[in-house]
Design a protein around this motif. Sequence first.
Motif, PDB file in Angstrom:
ATOM      1  N   ASP A 184       0.829  -1.207   0.000  1.00 38.29           N
ATOM      2  CA  ASP A 184       0.000   0.000   0.000  1.00 38.29           C
ATOM      3  C   ASP A 184       0.861   1.254   0.000  1.00 38.29           C
ATOM      4  O   ASP A 184       0.551   2.239  -0.685  1.00 38.29           O
ATOM      5  CB  ASP A 184      -0.921   0.015   1.227  1.00 38.29           C
ATOM      6  CG  ASP A 184      -2.050  -0.998   1.128  1.00 38.29           C
ATOM      7  OD1 ASP A 184      -2.321  -1.466   0.006  1.00 38.29           O
ATOM      8  OD2 ASP A 184      -2.655  -1.324   2.168  1.00 38.29           O
ATOM      9  N   GLU A 185       1.919   1.237   0.762  1.00 39.66           N
ATOM     10  CA  GLU A 185       2.827   2.392   0.839  1.00 39.66           C
ATOM     11  C   GLU A 185       3.473   2.658  -0.518  1.00 39.66           C
ATOM     12  O   GLU A 185       3.591   3.810  -0.953  1.00 39.66           O
ATOM     13  CB  GLU A 185       3.894   2.113   1.898  1.00 39.66           C
ATOM     14  CG  GLU A 185       4.794   3.276   2.228  1.00 39.66           C
ATOM     15  CD  GLU A 185       5.754   2.924   3.351  1.00 39.66           C
ATOM     16  OE1 GLU A 185       6.886   2.462   3.055  1.00 39.66           O
ATOM     17  OE2 GLU A 185       5.375   3.087   4.528  1.00 39.66           O
ATOM     18  N   HIS A 186       3.872   1.585  -1.190  1.00 39.49           N
ATOM     19  CA  HIS A 186       4.487   1.740  -2.510  1.00 39.49           C
ATOM     20  C   HIS A 186       3.486   2.294  -3.517  1.00 39.49           C
ATOM     21  O   HIS A 186       3.804   3.230  -4.277  1.00 39.49           O
ATOM     22  CB  HIS A 186       5.019   0.401  -3.003  1.00 39.49           C
ATOM     23  CG  HIS A 186       5.424   0.401  -4.444  1.00 39.49           C
ATOM     24  ND1 HIS A 186       6.566   1.018  -4.910  1.00 39.49           N
ATOM     25  CD2 HIS A 186       4.790  -0.115  -5.546  1.00 39.49           C
ATOM     26  CE1 HIS A 186       6.637   0.881  -6.229  1.00 39.49           C
ATOM     27  NE2 HIS A 186       5.578   0.192  -6.628  1.00 39.49           N
ATOM     28  N   VAL A 187       2.267   1.746  -3.529  1.00 41.04           N
ATOM     29  CA  VAL A 187       1.244   2.205  -4.470  1.00 41.04           C
ATOM     30  C   VAL A 187       0.905   3.673  -4.221  1.00 41.04           C
ATOM     31  O   VAL A 187       0.738   4.456  -5.161  1.00 41.04           O
ATOM     32  CB  VAL A 187      -0.013   1.326  -4.378  1.00 41.04           C
ATOM     33  CG1 VAL A 187      -1.156   1.914  -5.179  1.00 41.04           C
ATOM     34  CG2 VAL A 187       0.299  -0.088  -4.884  1.00 41.04           C
ATOM     35  N   ALA A 188       0.817   4.069  -2.952  1.00 38.79           N
ATOM     36  CA  ALA A 188       0.534   5.467  -2.633  1.00 38.79           C
ATOM     37  C   ALA A 188       1.623   6.378  -3.200  1.00 38.79           C
ATOM     38  O   ALA A 188       1.339   7.465  -3.721  1.00 38.79           O
ATOM     39  CB  ALA A 188       0.414   5.655  -1.124  1.00 38.79           C
ATOM     40  N   GLY A 189       2.868   5.920  -3.119  1.00 36.07           N
ATOM     41  CA  GLY A 189       3.960   6.707  -3.686  1.00 36.07           C
ATOM     42  C   GLY A 189       3.872   6.815  -5.201  1.00 36.07           C
ATOM     43  O   GLY A 189       4.105   7.880  -5.782  1.00 36.07           O
ATOM     44  N   ASP A 241       3.364  10.215  -7.271  1.00 39.01           N
ATOM     45  CA  ASP A 241       4.311  10.602  -8.326  1.00 39.01           C
ATOM     46  C   ASP A 241       3.587  10.853  -9.643  1.00 39.01           C
ATOM     47  O   ASP A 241       3.933  11.779 -10.390  1.00 39.01           O
ATOM     48  CB  ASP A 241       5.371   9.512  -8.511  1.00 39.01           C
ATOM     49  CG  ASP A 241       6.332   9.414  -7.331  1.00 39.01           C
ATOM     50  OD1 ASP A 241       6.360  10.371  -6.530  1.00 39.01           O
ATOM     51  OD2 ASP A 241       7.024   8.393  -7.206  1.00 39.01           O
ATOM     52  N   ALA A 242       2.584  10.015  -9.943  1.00 34.15           N
ATOM     53  CA  ALA A 242       1.831  10.191 -11.187  1.00 34.15           C
ATOM     54  C   ALA A 242       1.061  11.505 -11.177  1.00 34.15           C
ATOM     55  O   ALA A 242       1.018  12.227 -12.180  1.00 34.15           O
ATOM     56  CB  ALA A 242       0.870   9.016 -11.387  1.00 34.15           C
ATOM     57  N   ALA A 243       0.450  11.840 -10.028  1.00 33.74           N
ATOM     58  CA  ALA A 243      -0.289  13.101  -9.930  1.00 33.74           C
ATOM     59  C   ALA A 243       0.652  14.286 -10.090  1.00 33.74           C
ATOM     60  O   ALA A 243       0.323  15.267 -10.775  1.00 33.74           O
ATOM     61  CB  ALA A 243      -1.014  13.166  -8.585  1.00 33.74           C
ATOM     62  N   ALA A 244       1.835  14.192  -9.466  1.00 38.54           N
ATOM     63  CA  ALA A 244       2.807  15.279  -9.596  1.00 38.54           C
ATOM     64  C   ALA A 244       3.280  15.405 -11.038  1.00 38.54           C
ATOM     65  O   ALA A 244       3.455  16.524 -11.555  1.00 38.54           O
ATOM     66  CB  ALA A 244       3.996  15.026  -8.667  1.00 38.54           C
TER      67      ALA A 244
END
Length: 359
Positions: free
Chosen positions: A86-91, A95-98
């Motif tokens: 979950d932590e990796h997916v959130a990152g 990153d995609a949003a940024a």
Amino acid sequence: MPNSELMPIGVFAQRSGLTSSALRFYADSGLLPPAEVDPVSGYRHYGADQVARATALRRLREIAMPLAEVGTVLDAEAGEAARLVDEHVAGVVGDAAAARQKAAVIKSVLGGDRPGLLIAALKGPVLADAVDHVLTATATAYGPGTAVLTGVHVEAGHEAITLTATDRFRLSTRSLVPARTAEQTWVGTIDGDDLRAAVTEIRHSALVRIEAVPHGIRLRMGQREDRHCRLLYGEFPDHRLMLASLGEVTTRATVAKDLLLRALEEHPGECIALHISGHGVDVRSPNDEHPGISLLATVTGEALQIRFETTTLYPAVSTAIGPDVMLDLRGHDRPVTIRSADRGDLTTLAMPVRAEYSS
């Protein structure tokens, strides 16, 4: 391990979905060493009990997890492994949003960063609340041509700016009076995720200038950094025709918003039935297998029973403004209009379900 339980690298590659070259790489990295290596030929053999680890490794790499993190996840207990994923997916999502936001800025700069066309200027908290309200009616893209259903349709005129969203089961529309007159009318559908990501900054801005730029809109927020929201291409559903064709209201009920929400929260099923009569509003199971919850309400018109998916009705009620909601009903199989009893600038439609789909 007996040779009968081992399989050559080619067979193991087919079982795990990894290529032979990838298996060699993961063996050399220590993530997935073979069960045995022939000392003479150098042939590698794997055990059947290694298939699960190899499959998990492949799936973790498919979500772009670095090798160091993959090893930690594979060796962790189930709960900790899930947390790390979950932590990796959130990152990755962050990153995609940024990256999307930076891409919008880059496109604006490549276009010469010309001043945008002012289509509205609104108080930040007012705009943020309106965006929050209508975003509850957006959908997740589930096929070709559905991208516009994930966005917010913006219609900017000289007198008002209207935000509308629909997933074809719900429709939410909110009209706002701008703090500053627009330079020109403008219509477009804006990416819902981009707006959602900008809501916090919008809410903390005294005044937000909405400017039309190539490929989207620019939100200018005084001392805060500009935000760019992408334009979605495609034909947005004709919501005005939908509203105009609803038909005459036959039953109207006004009920306390918090009490209705609490009844929906306490109901155990995925589908609920509203029994509306002169006695009030009863929230029940479609087949009456659970006790109903009776709510005091002001009701006019015909008695009516209507069924909804809870995931459709709850967000529509929760976004209403003020302590009371007004339900305008036209029959058991017609959309219900949900309005604030004391505010008319937010209108939400919710589609009922037929009896055979609620049993």
